[in-house]
Design a protein around this motif. Structure first.
Motif: not given
Ligand SMILES: Nc1ncnc2c1ncn2[C@@H]1O[C@H](COP(=O)(O)OP(=O)(O)OP(=O)(O)O)[C@@H](O)[C@H]1O
Ligand SMILES: [Mg+2]
Length: 362
Positions: A361-362, A320-321, A310-311, A294-296
């Motif tokens: 999310l994950v 991808l969360p 994010a895009r 995941a991306l934070v």
């Protein structure tokens, strides 16, 4: 008004970033103290004051902001958790408050709008209770079409909803006023005490989010208002990563103190973390580590910002969360957020909120 709006927007981003650093540092310190250490209370005070400052900034923004809503995937339980200290401060000692512990009440809504709705309902409940001791309960429930109140079935589309109820043990709404309380400027509070705009505003915000705001016909006692929002389908089942794999999180945050605190907070919660200071570095790290779960990311960063990042990552791996955090998203950013299926967490946040949001999310 426009001047206030510009000033608030400019201040909010920087102040929220600083407050985020204060909150997270204090939390990390208090986690290391023995339970009965007398410094714990002082740290609690720092955390409380920083949260109140954050709430003040949100109010200023809400007051000055144009009313365009920016819905995103939102966990209502996490949102209520974030509001808890603000709500308790609003209620004072003589009114008890219970909050739901349930997780994963996912809806698509604008977090700031929903905060205002909850604030308005809770403020009304507080005023109805008055000076005597009382209790306010906020509950969350997933409600299937068959479980909707009978009078609502004629106008509410048949589908699953998340129901957020605010009930109090005050005197309730007299039957003859039931039809009037949603009218703009209708108030039973004395001159200067109420504007009569609380419920109409809440109603409008909920409607705009594709939901419904109902007053319970026959509450057991007091009054009960329920917000129904279309429920998002439950998260798809996760792939089994094996028992030892710690989910790898990619963290992009340009503010060093926040980055360090968030990384440590996530590591303490059992995640592996790659922490980078910007969008470009995050993109490079993502290419090197296909196991990122995941991306934070902060929204506003120099260079490649959180939304563009994010895009790009989603272009490589659809689904991808993504959890975006921001102290203030300007009009352009909010517009961009609208089209992205991401979870949004406002700054300043508690580390516990960050973990909770990520957990869903994950
Ligand atoms: N929980 C409640 N219990 C009893 N009466 C309520 C409750 N919530 C709202 N009402 C009634 O509905 C009226 C309208 O509420 P609304 O929030 O729109 O305005 P207000 O609270 O009077 O003013 P403001 O929101 O600006 O402070 C209130 O004045 C009160 O008579
Ligand atoms: Mg009100």
């Amino acid at each position: 008004m426009q001047g206030v709006g510009l000033l608030a927007a400019g201040l909010a981003h920087d102040l929220n970033t600083m407050l985020g650093g204060i909150l997270a540092t204090a939390e990390l310190m208090s986690a290391r103290l023995p339970p009965d250490d007398e410094l714990a209370a002082d740290l609690g005070e720092i955390i409380g004051q920083a949260e109140r400052a954050g709430a003040l900034i949100r109010k200023l923004l809400a007051f000055s902001r144009q009313e365009t809503l920016h819905p995103c995937r939102l966990d209502l339980a996490a949102l209520l958790g974030r509001m808890e200290s603000m709500l308790r401060a609003l209620l004072g000692r003589h009114i008890g408050l219970s909050l739901p512990s349930r997780r994963g009440a996912l809806v698509e809504a604008d977090p700031q709008a929903l905060e205002r709705v909850v604030m308005n309902l809770v403020t009304n409940a507080r005023d109805a209770i008055g000076a005597r001791p009382g209790h306010i309960a906020i509950t969350l429930a997933r409600t299937a079409a068959d479980d909707l109140p009978p009078e609502a079935r004629s106008f509410m589309p048949s589908r699953d909803y998340v129901a957020l109820s605010v009930s109090d043990d005050g005197p309730g709404v007299p039957p003859e006023l039931r039809a009037r309380i949603f009218e703009p400027y209708f108030t039973t509070k004395g001159e200067g005490a109420g504007t009569g705009l609380g419920l109409p505003t809440a109603y409008g915000l909920v409607k705009q989010s594709g939901g419904f705001l109902l007053l319970d016909d026959a509450p057991r006692r007091g009054a009960c208002f329920t917000v129904y929002l279309p429920a998002l389908p439950p998260e798809p089942a996760r792939e089994d990563q094996g028992p030892v794999a710690r989910p790898l999180i990619l963290l992009a945050e340009d503010e060093e103190l926040l980055r360090t605190c968030a990384r440590r907070g996530l590591e303490q919660a059992g995640y592996a973390v790659i922490a980078v200071e910007g969008g470009e570095a995050a993109e490079a790290a993502f290419a090197r580590h296909p196991e990122v779960r995941a991306l934070v990311s902060d929204v506003r960063m120099p260079g490649l910002d959180g939304i563009a990042l994010a895009r790009r990552l989603r272009a490589r791996r659809p689904g991808l969360p993504v959890l975006l955090v921001s102290g203030y998203a300007d009009a352009g950013a909010r517009e961009a957020l609208e089209g992205l299926d991401v979870t949004f967490l406002p700054k300043p946040y508690r580390l516990a909120d960050l973990r909770r949001s990520l957990e869903s999310l994950v």
